[in-house]
Every structure is written in structure tokens, then in C-alpha cells.
Design a protein around this motif. Structure first.
Motif, PDB file in Angstrom:
ATOM      1  N   SER A  33      -9.010 -19.650  92.220  1.00 13.27           N
ATOM      2  CA  SER A  33      -8.250 -19.821  90.809  1.00 13.27           C
ATOM      3  C   SER A  33      -7.614 -18.662  90.273  1.00 13.27           C
ATOM      4  O   SER A  33      -7.163 -18.324  89.365  1.00 13.27           O
ATOM      5  CB  SER A  33      -9.194 -20.507  89.925  1.00 13.27           C
ATOM      6  N   GLY A  66       5.669 -14.337  86.778  1.00 15.30           N
ATOM      7  CA  GLY A  66       4.298 -14.891  86.960  1.00 15.30           C
ATOM      8  C   GLY A  66       3.989 -15.914  85.689  1.00 15.30           C
ATOM      9  O   GLY A  66       4.913 -15.942  84.744  1.00 15.30           O
ATOM     10  N   GLY A  67       3.062 -16.121  85.484  1.00 17.84           N
ATOM     11  CA  GLY A  67       2.333 -17.083  84.619  1.00 17.84           C
ATOM     12  C   GLY A  67       2.197 -16.245  83.208  1.00 17.84           C
ATOM     13  O   GLY A  67       2.578 -16.949  82.230  1.00 17.84           O
ATOM     14  N   THR A  68       1.839 -15.049  83.305  1.00 19.44           N
ATOM     15  CA  THR A  68       1.859 -14.214  82.028  1.00 19.44           C
ATOM     16  C   THR A  68       3.056 -14.181  81.447  1.00 19.44           C
ATOM     17  O   THR A  68       3.204 -14.306  80.273  1.00 19.44           O
ATOM     18  CB  THR A  68       1.081 -12.778  82.408  1.00 19.44           C
ATOM     19  N   ASN A  94       4.132 -17.503  80.021  1.00 20.44           N
ATOM     20  CA  ASN A  94       3.543 -17.700  78.683  1.00 20.44           C
ATOM     21  C   ASN A  94       3.802 -16.751  77.497  1.00 20.44           C
ATOM     22  O   ASN A  94       4.239 -17.462  76.402  1.00 20.44           O
ATOM     23  CB  ASN A  94       1.966 -17.512  78.775  1.00 20.44           C
ATOM     24  N   HIS A 113      -5.962 -19.286  78.362  1.00 21.70           N
ATOM     25  CA  HIS A 113      -5.705 -17.861  79.132  1.00 21.70           C
ATOM     26  C   HIS A 113      -5.300 -16.852  78.180  1.00 21.70           C
ATOM     27  O   HIS A 113      -4.398 -16.861  77.379  1.00 21.70           O
ATOM     28  CB  HIS A 113      -4.691 -18.119  80.307  1.00 21.70           C
ATOM     29  N   SER A 168      -2.918 -14.815  78.120  1.00 25.74           N
ATOM     30  CA  SER A 168      -1.856 -14.359  78.167  1.00 25.74           C
ATOM     31  C   SER A 168      -1.005 -15.316  76.802  1.00 25.74           C
ATOM     32  O   SER A 168       0.190 -14.940  76.253  1.00 25.74           O
ATOM     33  CB  SER A 168      -0.667 -14.701  79.388  1.00 25.74           C
ATOM     34  N   MET A 210      -3.116 -25.916  77.337  1.00 25.26           N
ATOM     35  CA  MET A 210      -3.341 -25.691  78.635  1.00 25.26           C
ATOM     36  C   MET A 210      -3.667 -27.138  79.430  1.00 25.26           C
ATOM     37  O   MET A 210      -4.459 -27.989  78.723  1.00 25.26           O
ATOM     38  CB  MET A 210      -4.105 -24.660  79.233  1.00 25.26           C
ATOM     39  N   ASN A 251      -8.809 -22.577  83.473  1.00 23.14           N
ATOM     40  CA  ASN A 251      -8.909 -21.702  84.501  1.00 23.14           C
ATOM     41  C   ASN A 251     -10.410 -21.322  84.474  1.00 23.14           C
ATOM     42  O   ASN A 251     -10.975 -20.907  85.896  1.00 23.14           O
ATOM     43  CB  ASN A 251      -8.092 -20.372  84.757  1.00 23.14           C
ATOM     44  N   ASP A 309       0.511 -24.872  79.645  1.00 22.88           N
ATOM     45  CA  ASP A 309       0.115 -23.740  80.488  1.00 22.88           C
ATOM     46  C   ASP A 309      -0.478 -24.608  81.827  1.00 22.88           C
ATOM     47  O   ASP A 309      -1.758 -25.053  81.851  1.00 22.88           O
ATOM     48  CB  ASP A 309      -0.651 -22.320  80.135  1.00 22.88           C
ATOM     49  N   VAL A 312      -0.652 -23.664  84.983  1.00 23.72           N
ATOM     50  CA  VAL A 312      -0.829 -22.446  86.156  1.00 23.72           C
ATOM     51  C   VAL A 312      -1.819 -23.273  87.105  1.00 23.72           C
ATOM     52  O   VAL A 312      -1.681 -22.865  88.123  1.00 23.72           O
ATOM     53  CB  VAL A 312      -1.440 -21.134  85.566  1.00 23.72           C
ATOM     54  N   GLN A 313      -3.163 -23.667  86.520  1.00 24.18           N
ATOM     55  CA  GLN A 313      -4.000 -24.128  87.435  1.00 24.18           C
ATOM     56  C   GLN A 313      -3.826 -25.601  87.597  1.00 24.18           C
ATOM     57  O   GLN A 313      -4.602 -26.117  88.763  1.00 24.18           O
ATOM     58  CB  GLN A 313      -5.297 -23.971  86.569  1.00 24.18           C
ATOM     59  N   SER A 373       2.795 -20.570  88.231  1.00 27.81           N
ATOM     60  CA  SER A 373       2.914 -19.443  88.816  1.00 27.81           C
ATOM     61  C   SER A 373       2.441 -19.638  90.307  1.00 27.81           C
ATOM     62  O   SER A 373       1.944 -20.729  90.609  1.00 27.81           O
ATOM     63  CB  SER A 373       1.546 -18.819  88.391  1.00 27.81           C
ATOM     64  N   HIS A 411       1.207 -17.799  92.770  1.00 26.60           N
ATOM     65  CA  HIS A 411       0.333 -17.146  93.596  1.00 26.60           C
ATOM     66  C   HIS A 411      -1.123 -17.862  93.473  1.00 26.60           C
ATOM     67  O   HIS A 411      -2.030 -17.512  94.341  1.00 26.60           O
ATOM     68  CB  HIS A 411      -0.257 -15.760  93.253  1.00 26.60           C
ATOM     69  N   LYS A 412      -1.227 -18.844  92.536  1.00 29.58           N
ATOM     70  CA  LYS A 412      -2.369 -19.940  92.689  1.00 29.58           C
ATOM     71  C   LYS A 412      -2.146 -20.988  93.720  1.00 29.58           C
ATOM     72  O   LYS A 412      -3.175 -21.778  93.817  1.00 29.58           O
ATOM     73  CB  LYS A 412      -2.333 -20.511  91.305  1.00 29.58           C
TER      74      LYS A 412
HETATM   75  C1  PLP Z   1      -4.442 -20.596  83.095  1.00 27.48           C
HETATM   76  C2  PLP Z   1      -3.479 -19.545  83.337  1.00 27.48           C
HETATM   77  N1  PLP Z   1      -2.607 -19.214  83.085  1.00 27.48           N
HETATM   78  C3  PLP Z   1      -2.196 -18.100  83.051  1.00 27.48           C
HETATM   79  C4  PLP Z   1      -2.500 -17.101  84.179  1.00 27.48           C
HETATM   80  C5  PLP Z   1      -1.617 -15.887  84.632  1.00 27.48           C
HETATM   81  O1  PLP Z   1      -0.820 -16.146  85.624  1.00 27.48           O
HETATM   82  P1  PLP Z   1      -0.287 -14.887  86.359  1.00 27.48           P
HETATM   83  O2  PLP Z   1      -1.368 -14.128  87.254  1.00 27.48           O
HETATM   84  O3  PLP Z   1       0.724 -15.268  87.135  1.00 27.48           O
HETATM   85  O4  PLP Z   1       0.191 -13.895  85.291  1.00 27.48           O
HETATM   86  C6  PLP Z   1      -3.442 -17.726  84.883  1.00 27.48           C
HETATM   87  C7  PLP Z   1      -4.101 -16.522  86.213  1.00 27.48           C
HETATM   88  O5  PLP Z   1      -5.189 -16.404  86.026  1.00 27.48           O
HETATM   89  C8  PLP Z   1      -4.101 -18.655  84.618  1.00 27.48           C
HETATM   90  O6  PLP Z   1      -4.993 -19.041  85.177  1.00 27.48           O
END
Ligand code: PLP
Length: 381
Positions: A7, A68-70, A73, A98, A100, A145, A149, A175, A177-178, A197, A199-200
Motif C-alpha cells: 500500500s 501521481g495521486g498527490t 488530489n 490521505h 494530500s 476516499m 490507506n 480518492d 488510489v487504494q 495512481s 505505483h500502487k
Molecule cells: C489513499 C492515497 N491517496 C493518495 C496517495 C498519494 O499518491 P502518490 O504517492 O501517487 O502521490 C496515496 C499514497 O500513499 C494514498 O495511499
């Protein structure tokens, strides 16, 4: 090395790396350039965009590639707040987002927006009834979300969506991402925008996207050459977008849910009845995340113990692990003080094997024996 911190991030898939390398070498031209090579790069970029939109269930949606996710968001929270401020200044999110999302909301609060944070129960779940009480005609944005995470809670997105649609015209962002590649995305049926994102999901770091319904896009938050249809300037990362589309396709074709459920149960069984362990992840949560809290020790001690056995796990989240403080999520679910510093998160990925789980279970049993020896009798009662 046995890796159970999926994660936080995952190992890139070979096929994804190949796509990235080939696209980098063959389509290196700037897609904004007028020449033939630029056109070809642009075609690849647009085809990656179409693929991601289609995989996210709405071929007509707007996919904005980000770092990416950040960034996605931030684009969503700040971008929607700015584009909708003529309609109101009220935003709702949750206590356990998260950073972000959380920090973008806190920034907006400083900037004059009114932000409410939905509370969560001991399982990390929001209550749609609380949302009903908070939502107003001037609520412009709600962000909740999909999967948390740190503890794996799955939020009641459908129920929240019904409340939002009944009482406001707010944009509903989630969000994801997870949850990308793990659960069906709530987009476009229940939410207007989702963050993803790479890379997850065994893709590459530094790539992700915001997917939004057409004509519901947020205002840009950075300014430049107007790439990504004006929503995110900067020379496009064509190879990154192609590799991301590949990672999404592979992860959506995968179905590891039942395997993760079995592994999750096996580990829960290891700690069952142990007075010095609390399982923080809800039974109904995402099976790829299992978060435990140990009494009287720090998460760092646990991480080091497993590391000595070549097993990589995390404290509650990779982001908070170096800060050495109790994360806002652990605080929000009211973990008692004597457990709150001893949190670890185990997260599975598709490269994990049955053998990995056996090693992890054995090491967990050894760890329990070791900490019991080290603790005083009253700590164990
Ligand atoms: C729920 C969640 N949102 C956003 C992010 C941020 O994603 P990124 O690492 O691609 O910026 C993460 C990463 O840990 C996450 O777990």
C-alpha cells in the motif's frame, strides 16, 4: 526480501517497464510539436487517455494525467474549490483522508473556505447521516476516499452519493488510489471525479491521473503551456501515460480478492485471543490491508523485528512512519494510548506468494512470543 508494504508502493510489472522503455525510445518527441514525430507521440498519449477512460468505465470522461495521486488530489480539491466558489464556499471531507486531501483542505480553510471533516467510527467508517446533517445548499465539494490507506476501511460511497445528490449540487470526488484494480470504481455512477495512481498497482512512480465526468472538470491549479487540455500544464509524459494505461489494464484483469481474504484471515487467526494485539482493520475492509496495534511497544520495534527476518512491513502509513507520531487516522478511530504507538500495516500485492505468507505467519508467532517475554505480566492481562 519478502515485501508486504504494497500500500506504500509496489514493484513495477515487467510489461509496464517494457512499455515505458519502448515508448520513451520510440515516441520521445514532444506531443505538442507539429511535426510527424510529435503527432505520433500525441496519438500514443491520446490512446493511453482513451484506454484509462474506458477502463474507468466512462470512455467519455476527461482523464488528466498528473505526477501521481498527490497532484491529482490537489488538482481536485483546490481546482474545484476555485472553479465553484461563485456557488458557495463549503467543502466536506473526512477525518481520515490521505494528507494530500487533508492538507489541501486545510490550505483552503486558511484561504477562507469553510471545511467540515466527517467523523468516523472505530472502524474508520463515515456515517451518511452525519453527511446529511452537514451538507448545505452552498456545499460545492465533497471528497471521501474509497479505501483508506492506513486501515483498509471501505467507505459507503453509494449512500453518501445519494445524500449529496438529494441535498446539493456539490461535486463528489473520491480518492481511489487504494481501490484501483482492487474494487470496482464508484465512477461514474456515484462520484464525479476519482484520483488514481500508478505505483500502487505495479506501475511507475510519478504517474497518475484525475478522471472526471465531461464538463465537470476542475480549474487548473498550475499555469503554463496549457497541455492536458488546459487542466495541467507541462510537457506531457507520454511514456508514463502509456505505461500507466498498461498498469491499469493488467491490474483490472487481475482478481486476487479471494486470495487476499484467505491471507488476511490466516494472519487474523495468528493474533486471535492475544490480549496485547488489536486488529484495527475492519472485517469488512479491503482484504489487501491488515493493520494491527501492539500494546506497550512502538511500531518501529515491530518493523525492525520483521526486517531482521527479511520481511518488509510498515507502520500505519509510509508517510507517517518517519514522522514518528500517531497518525491522524489512528487518532480518529480512537485507538487507546497504550496501543496507538504500536501500529503496523501489512499490505499484500499480486507478487506475494503462499510461501511469503507462511514466512509472515511464522514470524508473527515468533514476534508475539518475543514481546510477551519482554513485557511485564500486567501488560498481558
Ligand atoms: C489513499 C492515497 N491517496 C493518495 C496517495 C498519494 O499518491 P502518490 O504517492 O501517487 O502521490 C496515496 C499514497 O500513499 C494514498 O495511499
Amino acid at each position: 526480501m519478502i515485501y508486504f508494504d504494497n500500500s506504500a508502493t509496489t514493484i513495477p510489472e515487467q510489461e509496464v517497464l517494457q512499455t515505458f522503455t519502448q515508448a520513451s525510445l520510440m515516441y520521445y518527441a514532444n506531443p505538442a510539436s507539429l511535426h510527424q514525430a510529435g503527432n505520433k507521440a500525441d496519438q500514443l498519449l491520446e490512446s493511453a487517455r482513451k484506454q484509462v477512460a474506458t477502463l474507468c468505465s466512462d470512455p467519455e470522461s476527461t482523464v488528466t494525467f498528473t505526477s501521481g495521486g498527490t497532484e491529482a488530489n490537489n488538482l481536485s480539491i483546490i481546482g474545484y474549490a476555485n472553479s465553484l466558489k461563485h456557488r458557495g464556499n463549503h467543502i466536506i471531507t473526512t477525518e481520515i483522508e490521505h494528507d494530500s486531501i487533508r492538507n489541501a483542505c486545510l490550505y483552503l480553510r486558511e484561504d477562507g473556505f469553510e471545511v467540515d471533516f466527517l467523523t468516523v467510527n472505530e472502524n474508520g467508517k463515515v456515517d451518511p447521516e452525519e453527511l446529511r446533517k452537514l451538507i448545505r445548499k452552498d456545499t460545492i465539494l465533497v471528497s471521501i476516499m474509497h479505501i483508506n490507506n492506513e486501515i483498509g476501511t471501505i467507505q459507503p460511497i453509494e449512500a453518501c452519493s445519494r445524500v449529496i445528490r438529494e441535498f446539493s449540487r456539490a461535486i463528489f470526488h473520491s480518492d481511489c488510489v487504494q481501490s484501483l484494480g482492487k474494487l470496482e470504481l464508484p465512477f461514474p455512477k456515484w462520484v464525479d471525479a476519482v484520483t488514481c495512481s500508478a505505483h500502487k498497482i505495479h506501475g511507475l512512480k510519478g504517474t497518475g491521473c484525475l478522471v472526471t465526468k465531461k464538463f465537470k472538470e476542475p480549474q487548473a491549479i498550475s499555469y503554463g503551456g496549457g497541455q492536458e487540455h488546459g487542466y495541467r500544464s507541462g510537457t506531457a509524459n507520454v511514456a508514463g501515460a502509456a505505461a500507466f494505461a498498461k498498469a491499469v489494464r493488467i491490474s483490472m484483469a487481475e482478481n486476487s480478492t479471494s486470495t487476499y481474504e484467505r491471507w488476511n484471515k490466516e494472519l487474523r487467526d495468528c493474533v486471535k485471543g492475544e490480549k496485547l494485539v488489536r486488529v484495527l482493520s475492519p472485517e469488512t475492509g479491503a482484504p489487501h490491508i491488515l493493520t494491527l496495534a501492539f500494546k506497550g511497544i512502538t511500531g518501529e520495534v515491530a518493523v525492525n523485528f520483521f526486517q531482521k527476518h527479511d520481511i518488509m512491513i510498515s507502520t500505519s502509513s509510509a508517510c507517517s512512519s518517519k514522522a514518528n507520531k500517531v497518525s491522524h487516522v489512528i487518532q480518529a478511530i480512537h485507538v487507546p494510548d497504550d496501543f496507538s504507538k504500536g501500529v503496523i500495516r501489512i499490505s499484500f500485492g499480486r507478487m506475494n506468494t503462499e510461501q511469503d505468507i507462511q514466512m509472515l505467519s511464522q514470524t508473527m508467532n515468533e514476534f508475539l512470543k518475543t514481546i510477551k517475554k519482554g513485557l511485564k505480566q500486567h501488560d498481558l492481562e
